[in-house]
Design a protein around this motif. Structure first.
Motif, PDB file in Angstrom:
ATOM      1  N   GLY A 140      18.276   7.906   0.668  1.00 30.14           N
ATOM      2  CA  GLY A 140      18.532   5.997   0.762  1.00 30.14           C
ATOM      3  C   GLY A 140      17.453   5.617   1.430  1.00 30.14           C
ATOM      4  O   GLY A 140      17.173   4.707   0.394  1.00 30.14           O
ATOM      5  N   ALA A 141      15.935   6.218   1.758  1.00 31.20           N
ATOM      6  CA  ALA A 141      15.501   5.426   2.177  1.00 31.20           C
ATOM      7  C   ALA A 141      14.231   5.775   1.842  1.00 31.20           C
ATOM      8  O   ALA A 141      13.981   6.828   0.595  1.00 31.20           O
ATOM      9  CB  ALA A 141      15.370   5.858   3.794  1.00 31.20           C
ATOM     10  N   TYR A 142      12.452   6.202   2.020  1.00 39.23           N
ATOM     11  CA  TYR A 142      11.498   6.459   1.321  1.00 39.23           C
ATOM     12  C   TYR A 142      10.732   7.162   3.100  1.00 39.23           C
ATOM     13  O   TYR A 142      11.384   6.092   4.431  1.00 39.23           O
ATOM     14  CB  TYR A 142      10.752   6.223   0.526  1.00 39.23           C
ATOM     15  N   ARG A 143       9.599   7.557   2.619  1.00 41.97           N
ATOM     16  CA  ARG A 143       8.469   7.452   4.037  1.00 41.97           C
ATOM     17  C   ARG A 143       8.176   6.338   4.758  1.00 41.97           C
ATOM     18  O   ARG A 143       8.212   6.979   5.999  1.00 41.97           O
ATOM     19  CB  ARG A 143       7.153   8.736   3.602  1.00 41.97           C
ATOM     20  N   ALA A 144       8.611   5.478   3.814  1.00 39.01           N
ATOM     21  CA  ALA A 144       7.188   3.934   5.228  1.00 39.01           C
ATOM     22  C   ALA A 144       8.510   3.258   5.449  1.00 39.01           C
ATOM     23  O   ALA A 144       7.893   2.374   6.384  1.00 39.01           O
ATOM     24  CB  ALA A 144       7.414   3.465   4.326  1.00 39.01           C
ATOM     25  N   SER A 145      10.076   3.560   5.619  1.00 42.12           N
ATOM     26  CA  SER A 145      11.475   3.153   6.436  1.00 42.12           C
ATOM     27  C   SER A 145      10.961   3.286   7.952  1.00 42.12           C
ATOM     28  O   SER A 145      11.961   2.494   7.764  1.00 42.12           O
ATOM     29  CB  SER A 145      12.699   3.638   5.427  1.00 42.12           C
ATOM     30  N   ASP A 151       1.075  -1.480  -0.335  1.00 43.08           N
ATOM     31  CA  ASP A 151       0.124   0.533  -0.105  1.00 43.08           C
ATOM     32  C   ASP A 151       1.183   1.461  -0.603  1.00 43.08           C
ATOM     33  O   ASP A 151       0.203   2.705  -0.934  1.00 43.08           O
ATOM     34  CB  ASP A 151      -0.344  -0.094   0.798  1.00 43.08           C
ATOM     35  N   TYR A 152       2.300   1.009   0.512  1.00 45.81           N
ATOM     36  CA  TYR A 152       3.187   2.146   0.761  1.00 45.81           C
ATOM     37  C   TYR A 152       3.513   2.252  -0.429  1.00 45.81           C
ATOM     38  O   TYR A 152       4.246   3.695  -0.651  1.00 45.81           O
ATOM     39  CB  TYR A 152       4.209   2.029   1.815  1.00 45.81           C
ATOM     40  N   LEU A 153       3.665   1.564  -1.978  1.00 49.81           N
ATOM     41  CA  LEU A 153       4.027   1.656  -3.308  1.00 49.81           C
ATOM     42  C   LEU A 153       3.267   3.117  -3.829  1.00 49.81           C
ATOM     43  O   LEU A 153       3.724   3.907  -4.734  1.00 49.81           O
ATOM     44  CB  LEU A 153       4.144   0.784  -3.778  1.00 49.81           C
ATOM     45  N   GLY A 154       2.282   3.104  -3.683  1.00 55.35           N
ATOM     46  CA  GLY A 154       1.540   4.380  -3.826  1.00 55.35           C
ATOM     47  C   GLY A 154       0.540   4.193  -5.686  1.00 55.35           C
ATOM     48  O   GLY A 154       0.686   4.664  -6.192  1.00 55.35           O
ATOM     49  N   ILE A 155       1.140   2.551  -5.153  1.00 52.57           N
ATOM     50  CA  ILE A 155       0.134   1.739  -7.091  1.00 52.57           C
ATOM     51  C   ILE A 155      -0.902   2.629  -7.665  1.00 52.57           C
ATOM     52  O   ILE A 155      -1.839   3.099  -6.599  1.00 52.57           O
ATOM     53  CB  ILE A 155       0.330   0.778  -7.245  1.00 52.57           C
ATOM     54  N   PRO A 156      -0.919   3.659  -8.291  1.00 54.96           N
ATOM     55  CA  PRO A 156      -2.956   4.261  -8.929  1.00 54.96           C
ATOM     56  C   PRO A 156      -3.584   2.860  -8.882  1.00 54.96           C
ATOM     57  O   PRO A 156      -3.048   2.191  -9.691  1.00 54.96           O
ATOM     58  CB  PRO A 156      -2.247   4.952 -10.089  1.00 54.96           C
ATOM     59  N   ASP A 157      -5.045   3.831  -8.590  1.00 57.02           N
ATOM     60  CA  ASP A 157      -6.138   2.538  -8.450  1.00 57.02           C
ATOM     61  C   ASP A 157      -6.234   2.502  -9.996  1.00 57.02           C
ATOM     62  O   ASP A 157      -6.402   3.620 -10.690  1.00 57.02           O
ATOM     63  CB  ASP A 157      -7.533   3.138  -8.015  1.00 57.02           C
ATOM     64  N   GLY A 158      -6.686   1.562 -10.034  1.00 57.56           N
ATOM     65  CA  GLY A 158      -7.263   1.215 -12.453  1.00 57.56           C
ATOM     66  C   GLY A 158      -5.804   1.282 -12.885  1.00 57.56           C
ATOM     67  O   GLY A 158      -6.592   0.582 -14.027  1.00 57.56           O
ATOM     68  N   GLY A 164      14.343  -3.851  -2.641  1.00 56.20           N
ATOM     69  CA  GLY A 164      15.258  -4.985  -3.190  1.00 56.20           C
ATOM     70  C   GLY A 164      16.495  -4.886  -2.656  1.00 56.20           C
ATOM     71  O   GLY A 164      17.246  -5.502  -2.161  1.00 56.20           O
ATOM     72  N   GLY A 165      16.852  -3.184  -2.608  1.00 54.61           N
ATOM     73  CA  GLY A 165      18.193  -3.448  -2.021  1.00 54.61           C
ATOM     74  C   GLY A 165      18.022  -3.519  -0.648  1.00 54.61           C
ATOM     75  O   GLY A 165      19.462  -3.174   0.040  1.00 54.61           O
ATOM     76  N   TYR A 166      17.150  -3.500   0.433  1.00 53.21           N
ATOM     77  CA  TYR A 166      17.528  -3.298   2.016  1.00 53.21           C
ATOM     78  C   TYR A 166      17.702  -4.866   1.793  1.00 53.21           C
ATOM     79  O   TYR A 166      18.139  -4.640   3.225  1.00 53.21           O
ATOM     80  CB  TYR A 166      16.100  -3.040   2.770  1.00 53.21           C
ATOM     81  N   ARG A 167      17.521  -6.093   0.919  1.00 51.58           N
ATOM     82  CA  ARG A 167      17.929  -6.491   1.489  1.00 51.58           C
ATOM     83  C   ARG A 167      18.444  -7.980   0.575  1.00 51.58           C
ATOM     84  O   ARG A 167      17.037  -7.670  -0.182  1.00 51.58           O
ATOM     85  CB  ARG A 167      17.346  -8.137   3.000  1.00 51.58           C
TER      86      ARG A 167
END
Length: 259
Positions: free
Chosen positions: A179-184, A106-113, A133-136
């Protein structure tokens, strides 16, 4: 006033690339019901399985919104405004707290539709070594969404209503590290929300390892990721979020944060 102080702090942190900072800035309010009081009495002294620290008295809601700065152009696309995919965690209505918890995807923000092919394309980018994928080695969005395999824990419920309690709630602006993002840092932002804070965290395009703005995926690289650009835009991003939250919390706004 608080807003002027927050603007001064944001303007002074142009060299804090890679560091996370917190600003306590403005207040958001709502109305009271017995359910909020019941929430406070039932969850007090519970230990969070995520942080190991005492959880606060509130269930946690989360929602995604894009804030646009009409006074700035995107350094990576001069035909676009600077847009910021932003997450807001907040004290939630206990009557809806048993709803299904949010998923990592859900945190990716994939557009609806969008089509299945487009969803798969976005997931492939997110799973790449320069993104989530770079986290591990070997980690994937699919794994993080799978309750049997995931190492990502959450208590937040998506898009539930704001707690109905007649008081002001302080706002925390949270800026992710380079290098992070808001959900990290969702373990921490959720923890703060459980203690009665409204927490707003945007992705900094060019610095964030993954974000979607205006339905387009942005990963590091190009003009947005130049050091001078990141140093200049990051504090301005925080002011944009602060201004956006102020609009959402105004009495004439129809959002759940109004009042």
């Amino acid at each position: 006033n608080n807003r002027m102080i927050a603007r001064a702090i944001a303007a002074a942190i142009t060299t804090t690339i890679g560091n996370t900072f917190v600003i306590r800035a403005v207040a958001v309010s709502s109305f009271t019901t017995t359910s909020a009081k019941r929430a406070a009495s039932t969850s007090t002294n519970m230990v969070s399985k995520i942080t190991g620290m005492p959880a606060g008295p509130y269930p946690v809601g989360v929602t995604t919104i894009q804030f646009d700065d009409k006074n700035r152009k995107d350094p990576g696309n001069s035909n676009k405004l600077r847009g910021l995919q932003t997450e807001i965690w907040y004290p939630a209505n206990i009557d809806e707290a048993s709803s299904k918890k949010t998923k990592y995807s859900d945190y990716l923000g994939i557009p609806d539709g969008c089509s299945k092919d487009e969803q798969n394309r976005i997931l492939d980018i997110a799973n790449g070594p320069n993104a989530i994928g770079g986290y591990r080695d070997g980690i994937s969005i699919e794994e993080l969404d799978d309750p049997r395999r995931t190492t990502w824990l959450t208590d937040a419920v998506r898009d539930v209503s704001f707690v109905k309690e007649k008081k002001k709630f302080p706002l925390v602006l949270f800026s992710h590290g380079s290098g992070a993002y808001r959900a990290s840092y969702s373990y921490w932002t959720e923890f703060l929300a459980s203690h009665g804070f409204v927490v707003a965290a945007c992705d900094h395009p060019g610095s964030a390892r993954f974000t979607i703005v205006d339905n387009a995926v942005i990963v590091p690289g190009g003009a947005r990721s130049k050091m001078n650009s990141m140093k200049l835009e990051r504090p301005k991003d925080m002011i944009t979020v602060l201004d956006g939250i102020e609009r959402l919390s105004s009495d004439d706004d129809s959002s759940m944060f109004a009042g």
